[in-house]
Design a protein around this motif. Structure first.
Motif, mmCIF file in Angstrom:
data_model
loop_
_atom_site.group_PDB
_atom_site.id
_atom_site.type_symbol
_atom_site.label_atom_id
_atom_site.label_comp_id
_atom_site.label_asym_id
_atom_site.label_seq_id
_atom_site.Cartn_x
_atom_site.Cartn_y
_atom_site.Cartn_z
ATOM 1 N N UNK A 123 60.640 37.591 10.477
ATOM 2 C CA UNK A 123 59.201 37.775 10.331
ATOM 3 C C UNK A 123 58.881 38.558 9.049
ATOM 4 N N UNK A 124 57.752 38.221 8.423
ATOM 5 C CA UNK A 124 57.170 39.040 7.370
ATOM 6 C C UNK A 124 55.661 38.819 7.402
ATOM 7 N N UNK A 125 54.907 39.687 6.790
ATOM 8 C CA UNK A 125 53.463 39.545 6.888
ATOM 9 C C UNK A 125 52.810 39.823 5.545
ATOM 10 N N UNK A 126 51.555 39.305 5.445
ATOM 11 C CA UNK A 126 50.783 39.433 4.207
ATOM 12 C C UNK A 126 49.374 39.878 4.554
ATOM 13 N N UNK A 127 48.673 40.480 3.552
ATOM 14 C CA UNK A 127 47.276 40.871 3.733
ATOM 15 C C UNK A 127 46.407 39.989 2.846
ATOM 16 N N UNK A 128 45.324 39.427 3.429
ATOM 17 C CA UNK A 128 44.419 38.546 2.680
ATOM 18 C C UNK A 128 42.987 38.913 3.037
ATOM 19 N N UNK A 129 41.989 38.735 2.116
ATOM 20 C CA UNK A 129 42.190 38.402 0.699
ATOM 21 C C UNK A 129 42.489 39.661 -0.109
ATOM 22 N N UNK A 130 42.500 39.550 -1.462
ATOM 23 C CA UNK A 130 42.811 40.704 -2.305
ATOM 24 C C UNK A 130 41.634 41.687 -2.365
ATOM 25 N N UNK A 131 41.945 42.949 -2.589
ATOM 26 C CA UNK A 131 40.923 43.972 -2.848
ATOM 27 C C UNK A 131 40.181 43.575 -4.136
ATOM 28 N N UNK A 132 38.835 43.709 -4.260
ATOM 29 C CA UNK A 132 37.985 44.360 -3.226
ATOM 30 C C UNK A 132 37.274 43.337 -2.335
ATOM 31 N N UNK A 133 37.718 42.099 -2.289
ATOM 32 C CA UNK A 133 36.976 41.051 -1.553
ATOM 33 C C UNK A 133 37.314 41.100 -0.072
ATOM 34 N N UNK A 134 36.944 42.190 0.603
ATOM 35 C CA UNK A 134 37.239 42.299 2.026
ATOM 36 C C UNK A 134 36.336 41.355 2.816
ATOM 37 N N UNK A 135 36.724 41.112 4.094
ATOM 38 C CA UNK A 135 35.988 40.193 4.964
ATOM 39 C C UNK A 135 34.878 40.951 5.680
ATOM 40 N N UNK A 136 33.659 40.400 5.680
ATOM 41 C CA UNK A 136 32.516 41.004 6.372
ATOM 42 C C UNK A 136 32.467 40.413 7.784
ATOM 43 N N UNK A 137 32.543 41.291 8.787
ATOM 44 C CA UNK A 137 32.595 40.831 10.181
ATOM 45 C C UNK A 137 31.797 41.782 11.062
ATOM 46 N N UNK A 138 31.082 41.238 12.042
ATOM 47 C CA UNK A 138 30.315 42.048 12.983
ATOM 48 C C UNK A 138 30.970 41.967 14.342
ATOM 49 N N UNK A 139 31.052 43.097 15.022
ATOM 50 C CA UNK A 139 31.675 43.156 16.348
ATOM 51 C C UNK A 139 30.993 42.150 17.279
#
Length: 823
Positions: A123-139
């Motif tokens: 196993x290995x893991x990655x973070x997406x997308x790159x800074x500063x384009x974080x994902x906007x999400x509402x609970x």
């Protein structure tokens, strides 16, 4: 621009992390289209194991801190996707991941990731997308991924950073277009509660439905705790609180009735460790009233001409408990509501429907029957009728008789003159052809369905002979030697092609014929006259005649395939002859007297032209010709250089010491100097070329050896290169006897030249080509044709002579030679 982010492996250190960032920065490039659109993948070495939404706060190790396990509905979150990948191959070079992000099943954005780092099994893991384009999400929103593709390199040279997006395959795995990965987000517990009053309920029934989102699916626990005044609701014969599952339906008529209730929903997900959250709401359950209405009407049957009027007061139809609601009623009649207009009286159902506050509660159906029972009177009885058969059932005459009710008429005391007539189906007795008779009953019916009957008979007769529509035709067939029985029988069975029809029976199928008696012709030929008789179903007949003739115009044929052109060696000349047969008579075969006389005789072979003439009893003739190309296999040549000053030489010295010496030597070019086998070169000019042929004729096949002499005066010295002395094979007979096995270029005693050769067949198709020929071609084809083993025959060569010392073209030679193979 391609997106690059973090690649974290198990035990990944600071140095490795820094190296990954360097690789990422070095391998950014612009691409025109999604890899998903252009790659066809055939592998699944790397696949997605899970996807989580994490915070936008760095964890100090190249990643981001996790989010809280739960959240409040509508709370906005800035975060990143942590994509856990599972690799089942030892080493992969670079990783490419891209997908579409959907929020509540609505497309938000497309992102991709690419790293040049090498990964290994596990196993290995990655973070997406790159800074500063974080994902906007509402609970509370459902975050999912579609159109997913993963690419990798199988070697350092095919690292994804060295490949365009459309060159990733087949080293990639593409999920099905309909695949929807739900991203793991914080749990937001919530539920809806809807109350209703079903019929006969004393209190409302509530349906509770969990619309919880987030966490790791599936949820392992969905629990409902429902209390009234702090006490869990219960029922002796039903499950007590807490309850499990979603949706959950509770009939509060069975659990405490109307009142205020506290409802608590507890959710546990599949995370490790599991996350458990709870949410609470209060509901107010109302009482329900149960209205009712019971039908109190009976069915009605009467002798009358009118329809009773429907009730307008609901209390005349129902026993009612309205529970204080507004009561209304409607009625509708369905069925036959005409007393005499349709002939069977009135017979219908009247349905009353009662409504409380415009809501249907009950229906009441009443069956009503009103009758008229007096039948009509037959004033004129039906009459019999006889007609001449027309072969089609005399349908028009029959229909006219049926339509007139056989001439009958009737009247009714209520309806007046009766016009509603029917009749039984006319079932005809089985007479000859299409004749017969049928008894029919006619029925008169009044408007209320009362009936009276009268009967009569319709008869069809036939007295007319059939007609010959097409006369019988003469037929001539080719003799088969067995009386042509099948063709004769087919002609007889078809009545010689004749056809007949009858006014009553239609096409005549009952045929007979006289016996065919044949005249005597050549072989098995002859003719016979036959009379055909057509008879209709009622025994009426007509006749027609024709003649069947058997002739023989076909010449004899071969019993089996016979080759008309073959090439053989002189020791394998066949002595067979073609075999003939004839389907009608005997065959006489006469061979040509010149069948074994050679023509076109050369030192290398000759031709036999053969012919056979086959004739049958009817003078039909078949001629078969065969050409045999005979090859004299034992042909060879010897190339020698002779110094003029060395004196006479014995040519046998250049041959095999064991060769038969009873043959004859011949000066091919009449240059002189030959006595027996002794050649004296004195007096000849240097550079002169002589050919002497030695022939042995007392063997089963002749044998010919040519000795090619190149005269020079540089005795003891190496001869200069001279392409003019080169000689080319005239005969090639591939085999293992060492004689003429290859096409050879000889005559120069030193390695002076290179040869570029092309060989063509008689139709001009190139069958062989070699730019550095080494005297090693033995009849195999490499050009123009599919077979690799060429047939015997004459072939044409073109040879370019190239000086080996300077590579210059010296000359081009061409000519014909004979190839004798075993094909």
């Amino acid at each position: 621009m391609k997106n690059y982010t973090h690649l974290l492996l198990s035990g990944f250190g600071v140095k490795q992390l820094f190296f990954s960032f360097v690789l990422i920065l070095l391998n950014c490039s612009i691409y025109a289209q999604s890899a998903y659109e252009c790659n066809t993948c055939t592998s699944s070495d790397i696949s997605i194991k899970k996807i989580e939404l994490v915070s936008s706060t760095l964890d100090g190790n190249g990643g981001y801190l996790p989010l809280p396990t739960s959240c409040l509905s509508g709370t906005p979150v800035d975060g990143y996707l942590k994509v856990t990948l599972d690799q089942n191959a030892a080493t992969r070079y670079g990783t490419h991941v891209e997908f579409d992000i959907y929020v509540d099943n609505v497309f938000q954005q497309h992102i991709s990731y690419e790293s040049c780092a090498t990964t290994s099994n596990g196993e290995f893991y990655i973070y997406m997308p790159n800074t500063p384009n974080s994902i906007q999400w509402n609970c509370g929103e459902v975050l999912s991924l579609k159109n997913i593709i993963i690419g990798w390199g199988n070697s350092a040279g095919t690292n994804v950073c060295n490949e365009g997006d459309c060159e990733l395959g087949p080293h990639c795995f593409k999920y099905d277009l309909s695949t929807n990965f739900v991203v793991i987000t914080p749990i937001r517990p919530d539920f809806t509660s809807i109350g209703t009053c079903p019929p006969n309920n004393l209190a409302q029934t509530y349906t509770f439905t969990s619309n919880t989102t987030g966490g790791v699916l599936p949820y392992t626990l969905i629990k409902w705790d429902i209390t009234k005044d702090g006490v869990p609701i219960s029922n002796v014969s039903l499950p007590d609180s807490p309850f499990f599952g979603s949706p959950l339906t509770i009939d509060f008529s069975n659990y405490g009735g109307a009142g205020s209730y506290a409802v608590s929903l507890t959710i546990t997900d599949s995370n490790s460790p599991a996350t458990t959250v709870t949410t609470n709401k209060t509901i107010n359950v109302s009482s329900c009233c149960v209205p009712s209405a019971v039908c109190k009407l009976n069915d009605v049957t009467s002798q009358s001409c009118s329809i009773p009027v429907a009730f307008s007061n609901p209390n005349d139809v129902f026993t009612i408990n309205a529970c204080g609601k507004n009561v209304t009623m409607t009625s509708i009649d369905s069925g036959d509501t005409s007393v005499c207009g349709d002939g069977d009286g009135a017979d219908f159902t009247r349905t009353y429907t009662i409504f409380f506050d415009n809501v249907q509660v009950a229906t009441c159906a009443q069956h009503i029957i009103i009758n008229d029972t007096t039948p009509p009177t037959i004033d004129i009885q039906a009459s019999n009728q006889t007609v001449e058969c027309d072969g089609n059932g005399n349908t028009a005459e029959l229909q006219a008789w049926l339509d007139s009710h056989g001439g009958a008429s009737a009247s009714d005391n209520c309806s007046g003159a009766v016009t509603d007539w029917s009749h039984s189906a006319p079932v005809f007795s089985d007479g000859c052809g299409a004749t017969g008779s049928a008894s029919v009953t006619f029925t008169a019916k009044d408007a209320c369905g009362n009936i009276s009957e009268t009967s009569a008979t319709f008869t069809i007769a036939d007295t007319i002979d059939p007609v010959i529509d097409v006369q019988a035709n003469n037929k001539t067939v080719e003799c088969d030697g067995n009386g042509n029985t099948a063709e004769l029988q087919a002609w007889l069975d078809s009545h010689g092609g004749a056809s007949a029809s009858d006014n009553c029976s239609g096409a005549v199928t009952d045929w007979s014929h006289s016996a065919p008696v044949f005249s005597d012709g050549c072989g098995a030929t002859g003719s016979a006259s036959v009379t055909f008789t057509a008879k209709d179903a009622c025994g009426n007949i007509s006749e027609t005649s024709a003649t069947f003739t058997i002739v023989d115009t076909t010449p004899p044929t071969l019993v089996q395939d016979f080759q008309t052109e073959i090439s053989v060696s002189c020791s394998n000349i066949p002595n067979d002859s073609p075999q003939f047969q004839d389907g009608c008579s005997e065959v006489t075969v006469v061979p040509s007297q010149s069948n074994n006389t050679p023509i076109n005789v050369t030192d290398y072979g000759y031709t036999l032209n053969q012919q056979w003439i086959a004739t049958d009893d009817c003078k039909n003739e078949k001629i078969i010709n065969r050409t045999i190309n005979v090859t004299i296999e034992a042909f060879s040549n010897v190339q020698k250089s002779v110094c003029i000053s060395n004196g006479p030489v014995d040519l046998f010295n250049y041959l095999d010491p064991n060769i038969e010496k009873s043959g004859t030597w011949k000066d091919v070019n009449n240059v002189g100097g030959l006595t027996g086998s002794i050649f004296n070169p004195n007096g000849f000019t240097p550079g002169f070329f002589a050919v002497f042929k030695y022939t042995i004729t007392d063997l089963p096949c002749p044998r010919v050896i040519e000795v090619h002499i190149n005269l020079h005066d540089d005795c003891g010295e190496v001869l200069p290169c001279d392409f003019r002395v080169l000689k080319f094979s005239k005969v090639v007979t591939p085999g293992s006897d060492g004689i003429n096995d290859y096409f050879e270029i000889v005559g120069s005693e030193t390695a002076c030249f290179d040869y570029r050769i092309k060989i063509f067949n008689r139709w001009g198709a190139m069958v062989y080509e070699n730019n550095n020929y080494q005297n090693n071609w033995s009849g195999d084809a490499t050009k123009a044709i599919s077979s690799s083993n060429l047939p015997s025959g004459t072939y044409y060569y073109i040879v370019d002579i190239i000086a080996r010392s300077n590579g210059e073209h010296e000359d081009t030679k061409n000519g014909y030679f004979y190839l004798g193979t075993k094909n």
